[in-house]
Design a protein around this motif. Structure first.
Motif, mmCIF file in Angstrom:
data_model
loop_
_atom_site.group_PDB
_atom_site.id
_atom_site.type_symbol
_atom_site.label_atom_id
_atom_site.label_comp_id
_atom_site.label_asym_id
_atom_site.label_seq_id
_atom_site.Cartn_x
_atom_site.Cartn_y
_atom_site.Cartn_z
ATOM 1 N N VAL A 39 0.839 -1.203 0.000
ATOM 2 C CA VAL A 39 0.000 0.000 0.000
ATOM 3 C C VAL A 39 0.872 1.250 0.000
ATOM 4 C CG1 VAL A 39 -1.627 1.352 1.375
ATOM 5 C CG2 VAL A 39 -1.983 -1.106 1.082
ATOM 6 N N PHE A 40 1.925 1.257 0.810
ATOM 7 C CA PHE A 40 2.826 2.401 0.850
ATOM 8 C C PHE A 40 3.529 2.606 -0.485
ATOM 9 C CE2 PHE A 40 2.425 2.371 5.455
ATOM 10 C CZ PHE A 40 2.609 3.708 5.782
ATOM 11 N N VAL A 41 3.993 1.517 -1.100
ATOM 12 C CA VAL A 41 4.711 1.607 -2.372
ATOM 13 C C VAL A 41 3.828 2.229 -3.453
ATOM 14 C CG1 VAL A 41 5.640 0.217 -4.275
ATOM 15 C CG2 VAL A 41 6.351 -0.243 -1.928
ATOM 16 N N LEU A 42 2.619 1.716 -3.590
ATOM 17 C CA LEU A 42 1.718 2.237 -4.618
ATOM 18 C C LEU A 42 1.268 3.660 -4.287
ATOM 19 C CD1 LEU A 42 -0.420 -0.980 -5.243
ATOM 20 C CD2 LEU A 42 1.377 -0.033 -6.703
ATOM 21 N N GLY A 43 1.133 3.972 -2.997
ATOM 22 C CA GLY A 43 0.752 5.314 -2.600
ATOM 23 C C GLY A 43 1.812 6.339 -2.972
ATOM 24 N N ILE A 44 3.073 5.982 -2.785
ATOM 25 C CA ILE A 44 4.167 6.879 -3.171
ATOM 26 C C ILE A 44 4.142 7.132 -4.671
ATOM 27 C CG2 ILE A 44 6.683 7.025 -3.401
ATOM 28 C CD1 ILE A 44 6.870 5.687 -0.645
ATOM 29 N N GLY A 45 3.882 6.099 -5.449
ATOM 30 C CA GLY A 45 3.793 6.277 -6.899
ATOM 31 C C GLY A 45 2.679 7.213 -7.289
ATOM 32 N N TYR A 46 1.548 7.099 -6.598
ATOM 33 C CA TYR A 46 0.400 7.960 -6.915
ATOM 34 C C TYR A 46 0.691 9.417 -6.541
ATOM 35 C CZ TYR A 46 -4.353 9.817 -6.929
ATOM 36 O OH TYR A 46 -5.472 10.572 -7.169
ATOM 37 N N HIS A 176 5.220 -19.942 -10.606
ATOM 38 C CA HIS A 176 6.206 -18.917 -10.898
ATOM 39 C C HIS A 176 5.700 -17.911 -11.938
ATOM 40 C CE1 HIS A 176 9.577 -20.649 -8.598
ATOM 41 N NE2 HIS A 176 10.135 -19.472 -8.788
ATOM 42 N N TRP A 177 4.949 -18.398 -12.919
ATOM 43 C CA TRP A 177 4.513 -17.462 -13.956
ATOM 44 C C TRP A 177 3.506 -16.455 -13.412
ATOM 45 C CZ3 TRP A 177 -0.570 -16.990 -15.614
ATOM 46 C CH2 TRP A 177 -1.446 -18.014 -15.245
ATOM 47 N N VAL A 178 2.665 -16.890 -12.467
ATOM 48 C CA VAL A 178 1.736 -15.954 -11.831
ATOM 49 C C VAL A 178 2.509 -14.964 -10.968
ATOM 50 C CG1 VAL A 178 -0.193 -15.725 -10.217
ATOM 51 C CG2 VAL A 178 -0.146 -17.625 -11.856
ATOM 52 N N SER A 179 3.492 -15.479 -10.221
ATOM 53 C CA SER A 179 4.309 -14.619 -9.367
ATOM 54 C C SER A 179 5.050 -13.574 -10.197
ATOM 55 C CB SER A 179 5.308 -15.466 -8.571
ATOM 56 O OG SER A 179 4.650 -16.439 -7.791
ATOM 57 N N LEU A 180 5.560 -13.974 -11.360
ATOM 58 C CA LEU A 180 6.257 -13.043 -12.242
ATOM 59 C C LEU A 180 5.344 -11.900 -12.670
ATOM 60 C CD1 LEU A 180 8.303 -15.378 -14.646
ATOM 61 C CD2 LEU A 180 9.246 -13.682 -13.077
ATOM 62 N N ILE A 181 4.142 -12.230 -13.087
ATOM 63 C CA ILE A 181 3.209 -11.214 -13.583
ATOM 64 C C ILE A 181 2.784 -10.269 -12.470
ATOM 65 C CG2 ILE A 181 0.904 -10.865 -14.544
ATOM 66 C CD1 ILE A 181 1.318 -13.481 -16.118
ATOM 67 N N VAL A 182 2.478 -10.797 -11.287
ATOM 68 C CA VAL A 182 2.054 -9.948 -10.167
ATOM 69 C C VAL A 182 3.180 -9.009 -9.752
ATOM 70 C CG1 VAL A 182 1.385 -9.959 -7.740
ATOM 71 C CG2 VAL A 182 0.336 -11.577 -9.328
ATOM 72 N N ALA A 183 4.381 -9.554 -9.616
ATOM 73 C CA ALA A 183 5.526 -8.732 -9.216
ATOM 74 C C ALA A 183 5.795 -7.644 -10.247
ATOM 75 C CB ALA A 183 6.762 -9.620 -9.054
ATOM 76 N N ALA A 184 5.739 -8.003 -11.520
ATOM 77 C CA ALA A 184 5.985 -7.030 -12.588
ATOM 78 C C ALA A 184 4.926 -5.931 -12.581
ATOM 79 C CB ALA A 184 5.999 -7.734 -13.941
ATOM 80 N N ALA A 185 3.677 -6.288 -12.304
ATOM 81 C CA ALA A 185 2.581 -5.316 -12.332
ATOM 82 C C ALA A 185 2.758 -4.240 -11.266
ATOM 83 C CB ALA A 185 1.246 -6.034 -12.144
ATOM 84 N N VAL A 186 3.216 -4.625 -10.083
ATOM 85 C CA VAL A 186 3.396 -3.645 -9.009
ATOM 86 C C VAL A 186 4.494 -2.644 -9.366
ATOM 87 C CG1 VAL A 186 4.027 -3.315 -6.590
ATOM 88 C CG2 VAL A 186 2.559 -5.229 -7.250
ATOM 89 N N VAL A 187 5.653 -3.145 -9.815
ATOM 90 C CA VAL A 187 6.758 -2.260 -10.194
ATOM 91 C C VAL A 187 6.338 -1.361 -11.352
ATOM 92 C CG1 VAL A 187 9.119 -2.147 -11.071
ATOM 93 C CG2 VAL A 187 8.498 -3.882 -9.384
ATOM 94 N N LEU A 188 5.654 -1.930 -12.316
ATOM 95 C CA LEU A 188 5.203 -1.163 -13.476
ATOM 96 C C LEU A 188 4.278 -0.022 -13.053
ATOM 97 C CD1 LEU A 188 4.725 -0.670 -16.499
ATOM 98 C CD2 LEU A 188 2.981 -2.459 -16.436
ATOM 99 N N THR A 189 3.387 -0.291 -12.114
ATOM 100 C CA THR A 189 2.394 0.706 -11.721
ATOM 101 C C THR A 189 3.043 1.960 -11.154
ATOM 102 O OG1 THR A 189 0.740 -1.000 -11.279
ATOM 103 C CG2 THR A 189 0.383 1.152 -10.266
ATOM 104 N N TYR A 190 3.918 1.791 -10.142
ATOM 105 C CA TYR A 190 4.425 3.012 -9.505
ATOM 106 C C TYR A 190 5.517 3.690 -10.325
ATOM 107 C CZ TYR A 190 8.607 0.787 -7.226
ATOM 108 O OH TYR A 190 9.794 0.159 -6.944
ATOM 109 N N THR A 191 6.250 2.936 -11.146
ATOM 110 C CA THR A 191 7.279 3.566 -11.978
ATOM 111 C C THR A 191 6.644 4.337 -13.129
ATOM 112 O OG1 THR A 191 8.778 1.740 -11.445
ATOM 113 C CG2 THR A 191 9.420 3.171 -13.252
ATOM 114 N N ALA A 192 5.608 3.771 -13.742
ATOM 115 C CA ALA A 192 4.937 4.457 -14.848
ATOM 116 C C ALA A 192 4.171 5.687 -14.361
ATOM 117 C CB ALA A 192 3.980 3.494 -15.554
#
Length: 580
Positions: A39-46, A176-192
Motif C-alpha cells: 500500500v505504501f509503495v503504490l501510494g508513493i507512486g500515486y 512462478h509465472w503468476v508470481s512473475l506477472i504480479v511482481a511485474a505489475a506492481v513495479v510497473l504501476t508506480y514507476t509508470a
C-alpha cells in the motif's frame, strides 16, 4: 529454536525432498505486514505523479532532491537481487572473500565517481550517460552505448524480477509465472505513474525496510551460532565432518588472498585479479558509468549534492555485507539443506541462491518473518525499478528522441517514457527465464558487467583525460572491447579455456578494458579529433577546475565531498585490515 535443529544430519527432516518447493511458514501477521508495505509503495507512486509536469520531472526528478535522499537512493538502487540473494549465495559458497565486492569492488569507485566524474555529468547538464558520450564522441559511440545499456538493463531487470517472483512463490505458493506477472505489475504501476521521483522515494523507503529485515536476521542468526567465534567453529566443524582440507576452511574465513573468489590457484594472481579485475575494471566500470546509479546522483539539487550522493551512499555500502554475506555464511554452516549442497554438490532442488530464504525459514518467527519478506520484496523491487527507470530515460532521450522522432512537445516524450516502462517490464518477464538457469546469479551479473560496463569505462576514462581521443575511436573501442569479452565467455563455455570459480568475469572484463584502450589509442592516432572548443566540460584539461569543484562555501567541512570521501576511504581500509 534450538541450534541442534539446524545441524546437518543424514536424513534430517529439514533437507528438502527432490522436487519439493521451498516454502516459508508465513502466518496472518506476516501477510498483513507485506500488504501494508505494498500500500505504501503504490501510494508513493500515486503521490509522485502530481509532481510530474515536464520530461525532466519524469526522468530526473526535476534535479531538485537533497543529497541525503539521492545518496540513500544511490545505494538502495543497487540493493536488489545481486546484493540480497547473489551476495548471500556467495557468502554461503565461498565465505568471507565475498566482502571484496563491497570494500574493493564498490566503495573506492563510488568515491571516485563523487570526486572526479560527477562534476562532468552534473556540470554538463546531460540527461544520461549515453548523452554525455554523444557530446564527447558523437553519434557512433552514443548509439552503441545506448543500445548496449538498454539491453543490459532488460537482462538485469529480469534477474530482479525472477527473484522477486521466487519470494512470492515461497510465501504464497503461487506458480512462478503468476508470481512473475504480479511482481511485474506492481513495479510497473508506480514507476509508470511517478517516474524517477516515485522510484527514488520508494528506494529510500525500501532501504529502511530492507535493513529492518536483514539486521534482525543477522543478529538472531549470530546469537544462535554463538557469535562470530561460534560461526568460525561451525564452519570448521562442517568442513571437518566432510573431510575438507584445512585450506578450504581458511578460504571460507579470510578475505585475502581470496582464491575462492578469483578462481586463481596462485595467491599472487588472485590478489592481482581481485584488485585489477574486480577492484578497477569491473568496479569502476559499473559504478562510474552505469546510468542506473549515476541517474540518482544527477537528480540532486546542486553540484555539491551530486558529488556527495555516491559518497554518502558508500557509508552504508561498506557495512551492508555484514547483513548480507554473514547470513549466507551462517546458512552454509548450520542449515541442513545448504550443508548438503556444499558437501555433495547436489541440493535436491536447493541452490546457493536460496541461502537467504533458508535462513528466513529456519531462523525467524512469525511477525519478523513478515518484515523479512517485505524486505526481500523491497530489495528486488528497488533493483528492478532502478533498471526500468534508467531504461525508459535512455530509450526516450537517447534512442527515440535522438534517432526516431525529434522536436516533439515535451508531453510526447513523457508518454514515450511510460510506454517504454511497460515494454521494459514485459521484456524483463522474458529475460527472467534466462536468470532461472544460473545457480549463482553473481556469475551471470558479473559476466554482463564485463560485456557492457568494462569497455564503457575504458572509453570514458580515456576520453575524459586525453583530448586527442577521436569520435571514431569512441565507438570502435566500445565494439571491440565488448567483442573481446564475449570471445572470452564463448571460449570458456565451449571448454577451450578453463577459468575456475569466478575468474571468467574478471578475465573477460580485464580483456575488454585492455582491448578497448589499445584500440582507442591506435584509432585515435590515425583519425581526426574534435576541436578543443567542443570539448569544454567533457575533458579534464579543458574544463575550469572551479566549475568542477562546485560551491561548498556554505557547507560544513565534514559534509564537503573531499573530507567526507577521506573518512570513507579510511574506514574501508580499516575494514580490510580487520577482516583480512
Amino acid at each position: 529454536m534450538d541450534i541442534d535443529r539446524l545441524k546437518c544430519n543424514k536424513g534430517v527432516a529439514m533437507n528438502l525432498a527432490s522436487g519439493e518447493v521451498l516454502r516459508l511458514n508465513t502466518g496472518v501477521l506476516d501477510y498483513v505486514l507485506v500488504a501494508i508495505y505494498f500500500v505504501f509503495v503504490l501510494g508513493i507512486g500515486y503521490i509522485a505523479r502530481s509532481q510530474v509536469a515536464t520530461s525532466l520531472d519524469f526522468f530526473l526528478s526535476g534535479r531538485r532532491l537533497p543529497a541525503w535522499v539521492t545518496g540513500i537512493a544511490f545505494v538502495s538502487a543497487n540493493l536488489g537481487a545481486v546484493e540480497i540473494m547473489g551476495m548471500s549465495a556467495n557468502g554461503a559458497q565461498i565465505g568471507l572473500a565475498t566482502m571484496h565486492y563491497y570494500w574493493i569492488g564498490a566503495v573506492p569507485a563510488m568515491v571516485f565517481l563523487g570526486l572526479v566524474m560527477m562534476p562532468f555529468y552534473y556540470g554538463s547538464k546531460v540527461r544520461s550517460v549515453p548523452e554525455f558520450m554523444r557530446r564527447r564522441f558523437g553519434t557512433g559511440a552514443h548509439l552503441v552505448n545506448a543500445l548496449s545499456f538498454a539491453v543490459a538493463q532488460v537482462l538485469i531487470a529480469g534477474v530482479n524480477l525472477f527473484l522477486l517472483a521466487t519470494v512470492i512463490n515461497a510465501v504464497l505458493g503461487w506458480p512462478h509465472w503468476v508470481s512473475l506477472i504480479v511482481a511485474a505489475a506492481v513495479v510497473l504501476t508506480y514507476t509508470a505513474l511517478g517516474g524517477l521521483s516515485a522510484a527514488i522515494y520508494n528506494e529510500v523507503l525500501q532501504f529502511f525496510v530492507i535493513l529492518a529485515a536483514l539486521v534482525p536476521l543477522t543478529v538472531i542468526g549470530l546469537i544462535k551460532v554463538g557469535g562470530w567465534s561460534g560461526l568460525r567453529d561451525k564452519v570448521i566443524d562442517t568442513h571437518s565432518d566432510s573431510g575438507a582440507v584445512t585450506a578450504t576452511v581458511h578460504e571460507q574465513l579470510t578475505s585475502w588472498p581470496g582464491q575462492a573468489l578469483s578462481g586463481f590457484n596462485s595467491p599472487v594472481w588472485s590478489v592481482v585479479g581481485i584488485v585489477f579485475g574486480l577492484g578497477f575494471v569491473l568496479s569502476f566500470g559499473y559504478w562510474t558509468t552505469n546510468f542506473v546509479e549515476v541517474q540518482r546522483a544527477m537528480a540532486s539539487d546542486s553540484m555539491s549534492a551530486a558529488r556527495r550522493a555516491p559518497i554518502i551512499g558508500a557509508i552504508p555500502k561498506m557495512f551492508i555485507p555484514f547483513v548480507v554475506v554473514i547470513p549466507g555464511m551462517i546458512c552454509a554452516a548450520v542449515v541442513g539443506d545448504m550443508i548438503h549442497l556444499k558437501n555433495t554438490g547436489t541440493g535436491n532442488g536447493i541452490t546457493y541462491n536460496d541461502a537467504m530464504l533458508l535462513m528466513m525459514r529456519d531462523i525467524l518467527p512469525n511477525g519478523l518473518l513478515g518484515v523479512a519478506v517485505a524486505g526481500l520484496i523491497a530489495s528486488f523491487m528497488a533493483g528492478m525499478a532502478a533498471n526500468v527507470s534508467a531504461f525508459n530515460t535512455v530509450f526516450s532521450y537517447d534512442i527515440w528522441q535522438q534517432y526516431v522522432v525529434k522536436d516533439r512537445e515535451d508531453s510526447y516524450y513523457i508518454t514515450v517514457g511510460r510506454v517504454a516502462t511497460v515494454a521494459a517490464v514485459l521484456l524483463a518477464i522474458g529475460t527472467a527465464t534466462i536468470a532461472a538457469g544460473y545457480s549463482n546469479l553473481m556469475d551471470y551479473l558479473q559476466t554482463l558487467f564485463g560485456f557492457f560496463n568494462a569497455p564503457l569505462f575504458a572509453t570514458f576514462i580515456l576520453g575524459m583525460f586525453w583530448k586527442r581521443m577521436t569520435p571514431t575511436a569512441g565507438w570502435v573501442g566500445l565494439v571491440l572491447g565488448t567483442a573481446s569479452a564475449v570471445v572470452v565467455f564463448v571460449l570458456q563455455e565451449t571448454g577451450v579455456i578453463d577459468l575456475p570459480g569466478q575468474g571468467m568475469p574478471f578475465v573477460a572484463a580485464s580483456m575488454a578494458f585492455i582491448v578497448d584502450i589499445v584500440a582507442s589509442v591506435a584509432v585515435s592516432l590515425v583519425t581526426r579529433p574534435k576541436p578543443a572548443s567542443e570539448l569544454t566540460g567533457f575533458v579534464y584539461s579543458l574544463t575550469d577546475k572551479a566549475t568542477l569543484a562546485g560551491d561548498d562555501s556554505r557547507t560544513a567541512w565534514i559534509a564537503r565531498p573531499v573530507p567526507l570521501a577521506s573518512i570513507v576511504v579510511i574506514l574501508v581500509i580499516i575494514l580490510n585490515i580487520v577482516f583480512h
